[in-house]
Write a protein that holds these residues in place. Structure first.
Motif, PDB file in Angstrom:
ATOM      1  N   ALA A 181       0.820  -1.222   0.000  1.00 21.92           N
ATOM      2  CA  ALA A 181       0.000   0.000   0.000  1.00 21.92           C
ATOM      3  C   ALA A 181       0.850   1.267   0.000  1.00 21.92           C
ATOM      4  N   LEU A 182       2.152   1.134   0.263  1.00 21.75           N
ATOM      5  CA  LEU A 182       3.056   2.275   0.206  1.00 21.75           C
ATOM      6  C   LEU A 182       3.459   2.617  -1.224  1.00 21.75           C
ATOM      7  N   ALA A 183       3.095   1.779  -2.193  1.00 17.68           N
ATOM      8  CA  ALA A 183       3.452   2.038  -3.591  1.00 17.68           C
ATOM      9  C   ALA A 183       2.842   3.345  -4.075  1.00 17.68           C
ATOM     10  N   ASP A 184       3.473   3.932  -5.080  1.00 12.92           N
ATOM     11  CA  ASP A 184       3.016   5.217  -5.614  1.00 12.92           C
ATOM     12  C   ASP A 184       1.628   5.130  -6.221  1.00 12.92           C
ATOM     13  N   LEU A 185       1.364   4.030  -6.911  1.00  7.02           N
ATOM     14  CA  LEU A 185       0.090   3.865  -7.607  1.00  7.02           C
ATOM     15  C   LEU A 185      -0.464   2.474  -7.329  1.00  7.02           C
ATOM     16  N   LYS A 186      -1.773   2.360  -7.342  1.00  4.20           N
ATOM     17  CA  LYS A 186      -2.447   1.076  -7.116  1.00  4.20           C
ATOM     18  C   LYS A 186      -3.394   0.805  -8.266  1.00  4.20           C
ATOM     19  N   VAL A 187      -3.373  -0.416  -8.785  1.00 11.20           N
ATOM     20  CA  VAL A 187      -4.288  -0.829  -9.847  1.00 11.20           C
ATOM     21  C   VAL A 187      -4.972  -2.108  -9.384  1.00 11.20           C
ATOM     22  N   GLU A 188      -6.286  -2.066  -9.314  1.00 16.74           N
ATOM     23  CA  GLU A 188      -7.065  -3.214  -8.847  1.00 16.74           C
ATOM     24  C   GLU A 188      -7.171  -4.274  -9.941  1.00 16.74           C
ATOM     25  N   ALA A 189      -6.844  -5.511  -9.576  1.00 16.77           N
ATOM     26  CA  ALA A 189      -7.003  -6.634 -10.497  1.00 16.77           C
ATOM     27  C   ALA A 189      -8.391  -7.237 -10.335  1.00 16.77           C
ATOM     28  N   SER A 190      -8.847  -7.920 -11.368  1.00 19.65           N
ATOM     29  CA  SER A 190     -10.130  -8.601 -11.336  1.00 19.65           C
ATOM     30  C   SER A 190     -10.024  -9.869 -12.156  1.00 19.65           C
ATOM     31  N   ALA A 191     -10.722 -10.914 -11.723  1.00 17.41           N
ATOM     32  CA  ALA A 191     -10.719 -12.167 -12.471  1.00 17.41           C
ATOM     33  C   ALA A 191     -11.293 -11.986 -13.873  1.00 17.41           C
ATOM     34  N   SER A 192     -12.102 -10.967 -14.085  1.00 19.09           N
ATOM     35  CA  SER A 192     -12.733 -10.743 -15.387  1.00 19.09           C
ATOM     36  C   SER A 192     -11.855  -9.941 -16.343  1.00 19.09           C
ATOM     37  N   TYR A 193     -10.742  -9.392 -15.849  1.00 19.17           N
ATOM     38  CA  TYR A 193      -9.876  -8.573 -16.704  1.00 19.17           C
ATOM     39  C   TYR A 193      -8.876  -9.450 -17.442  1.00 19.17           C
ATOM     40  N   SER A 194      -8.680  -9.152 -18.712  1.00 15.53           N
ATOM     41  CA  SER A 194      -7.615  -9.802 -19.475  1.00 15.53           C
ATOM     42  C   SER A 194      -6.291  -9.104 -19.180  1.00 15.53           C
ATOM     43  N   ILE A 195      -5.214  -9.662 -19.701  1.00 21.37           N
ATOM     44  CA  ILE A 195      -3.906  -9.018 -19.549  1.00 21.37           C
ATOM     45  C   ILE A 195      -3.936  -7.626 -20.170  1.00 21.37           C
ATOM     46  N   ALA A 196      -4.530  -7.509 -21.346  1.00 26.93           N
ATOM     47  CA  ALA A 196      -4.596  -6.208 -22.012  1.00 26.93           C
ATOM     48  C   ALA A 196      -5.436  -5.214 -21.218  1.00 26.93           C
ATOM     49  N   ASP A 197      -6.512  -5.683 -20.609  1.00 27.41           N
ATOM     50  CA  ASP A 197      -7.317  -4.814 -19.748  1.00 27.41           C
ATOM     51  C   ASP A 197      -6.476  -4.262 -18.603  1.00 27.41           C
ATOM     52  N   MET A 198      -5.704  -5.139 -17.977  1.00 26.44           N
ATOM     53  CA  MET A 198      -4.872  -4.712 -16.860  1.00 26.44           C
ATOM     54  C   MET A 198      -3.805  -3.723 -17.310  1.00 26.44           C
ATOM     55  N   ALA A 199      -3.225  -3.973 -18.478  1.00 27.40           N
ATOM     56  CA  ALA A 199      -2.238  -3.036 -19.004  1.00 27.40           C
ATOM     57  C   ALA A 199      -2.872  -1.670 -19.231  1.00 27.40           C
ATOM     58  N   ASP A 200      -4.096  -1.649 -19.762  1.00 28.11           N
ATOM     59  CA  ASP A 200      -4.825  -0.390 -19.944  1.00 28.11           C
ATOM     60  C   ASP A 200      -5.038   0.314 -18.609  1.00 28.11           C
ATOM     61  N   ALA A 201      -5.388  -0.464 -17.591  1.00 28.67           N
ATOM     62  CA  ALA A 201      -5.634   0.116 -16.276  1.00 28.67           C
ATOM     63  C   ALA A 201      -4.367   0.741 -15.707  1.00 28.67           C
ATOM     64  N   VAL A 202      -3.222   0.096 -15.945  1.00 34.81           N
ATOM     65  CA  VAL A 202      -1.955   0.652 -15.478  1.00 34.81           C
ATOM     66  C   VAL A 202      -1.628   1.940 -16.236  1.00 34.81           C
ATOM     67  N   VAL A 203      -1.842   1.945 -17.549  1.00 36.74           N
ATOM     68  CA  VAL A 203      -1.613   3.168 -18.332  1.00 36.74           C
ATOM     69  C   VAL A 203      -2.464   4.314 -17.793  1.00 36.74           C
ATOM     70  N   ALA A 204      -3.728   4.034 -17.522  1.00 38.80           N
ATOM     71  CA  ALA A 204      -4.619   5.064 -16.988  1.00 38.80           C
ATOM     72  C   ALA A 204      -4.094   5.613 -15.666  1.00 38.80           C
ATOM     73  N   ALA A 205      -3.601   4.728 -14.803  1.00 41.82           N
ATOM     74  CA  ALA A 205      -3.045   5.171 -13.527  1.00 41.82           C
ATOM     75  C   ALA A 205      -1.779   5.996 -13.735  1.00 41.82           C
ATOM     76  N   LEU A 206      -0.932   5.571 -14.645  1.00 37.85           N
ATOM     77  CA  LEU A 206       0.318   6.289 -14.899  1.00 37.85           C
ATOM     78  C   LEU A 206       0.078   7.673 -15.480  1.00 37.85           C
ATOM     79  N   LEU A 207      -1.006   7.833 -16.228  1.00 36.96           N
ATOM     80  CA  LEU A 207      -1.303   9.137 -16.816  1.00 36.96           C
ATOM     81  C   LEU A 207      -1.684  10.180 -15.768  1.00 36.96           C
ATOM     82  N   THR A 208      -1.925   9.742 -14.537  1.00 36.21           N
ATOM     83  CA  THR A 208      -2.147  10.696 -13.447  1.00 36.21           C
ATOM     84  C   THR A 208      -0.821  11.234 -12.913  1.00 36.21           C
ATOM     85  N   ARG A 209       0.285  10.672 -13.417  1.00 35.51           N
ATOM     86  CA  ARG A 209       1.619  11.097 -12.988  1.00 35.51           C
ATOM     87  C   ARG A 209       2.403  11.617 -14.198  1.00 35.51           C
TER      88      ARG A 209
END
Length: 203
Positions: A168-196
């Motif tokens: 929880a001390l990490a700079d950014l957090k991205v929630e995983a879900s069993a319904s997300y594909s690898i590409a979905d998760m990569a998109d979620a990380v990009v979205a989080a990174l764009l806040t920085r």
């Protein structure tokens, strides 16, 4: 790592659908994937690196290559403390080489030395997956030395409870879900990174 097929049009669109697949990016700092075993750090990290057009690095793979033995063999022969020292050396070297997406082992972020290095030279992204999802992904694998116990699920639970407050001390957090594909998760990380904007910028 088993992820579902991409499900772009099933149900309500998640927030990371807003990230345009045609966008190009400038990566200003190395992006370090942290989280539990089974969270998808390697698979998602590889997809993210491809999306951002930067190298993908894996600290565990670098250690295996340097030692010419598996992580399980290193643990058995030299112990966890030896492994953790080598892990810190490798992470430091990889952070110094080039801007990249770096996947780390599940225990790497527990070290204050590693957290300090990552904070100074990159950005930590925690892939947050719940315990049931993690167990479903790792229970059939025998490559996790920390789970070679009489009750691996109880061991995983203990590790989870110990490590989550530190992740929880990490700079950014991205929630995983069993319904997300690898590409979905990569998109979620990009979205989080764009806040920085100090880390990722559209070009």
């Amino acid at each position: 790592m088993a992820f579902p097929a991409r499900s772009r049009h099933s149900g309500k669109k998640p927030v990371f659908e807003q990230v345009d697949a045609a966008l190009a990016f400038k990566v200003k700092k190395s992006i370090v994937m942290v989280g539990m075993m089974g969270a998808g750090k390697t698979a998602v990290g590889q997809a993210l690196a491809s999306r951002l057009k930067v190298p993908f690095l894996d600290s565990d793979e670098e250690i295996v290559r340097a030692a010419n033995m598996s992580i399980a063999e290193i643990f058995e022969r030299d112990g966890e403390r030896f492994f953790r020292d080598r892990e810190t050396e490798v992470i430091g070297r990889l952070l110094d080489t080039e801007r990249a997406v770096l996947s780390t082992g599940g225990g790497a972020f527990m070290s204050e030395r590693n957290r300090s290095m990552i904070a100074k030279r990159g950005v930590a992204v925690w892939l947050k997956a719940d315990l049931d999802l993690l167990w479903n992904r790792v229970k059939h694998k025998d490559t996790r030395p920390l789970l070679r116990t009489a009750d691996p699920k109880a061991t995983l639970t203990q590790l989870y409870n110990t490590r989550v407050p530190v992740y929880a001390l990490a700079d950014l957090k991205v929630e995983a879900s069993a319904s997300y594909s690898i590409a979905d998760m990569a998109d979620a990380v990009v979205a989080a990174l764009l806040t920085r904007p100090d880390v990722l910028e559209e070009i």
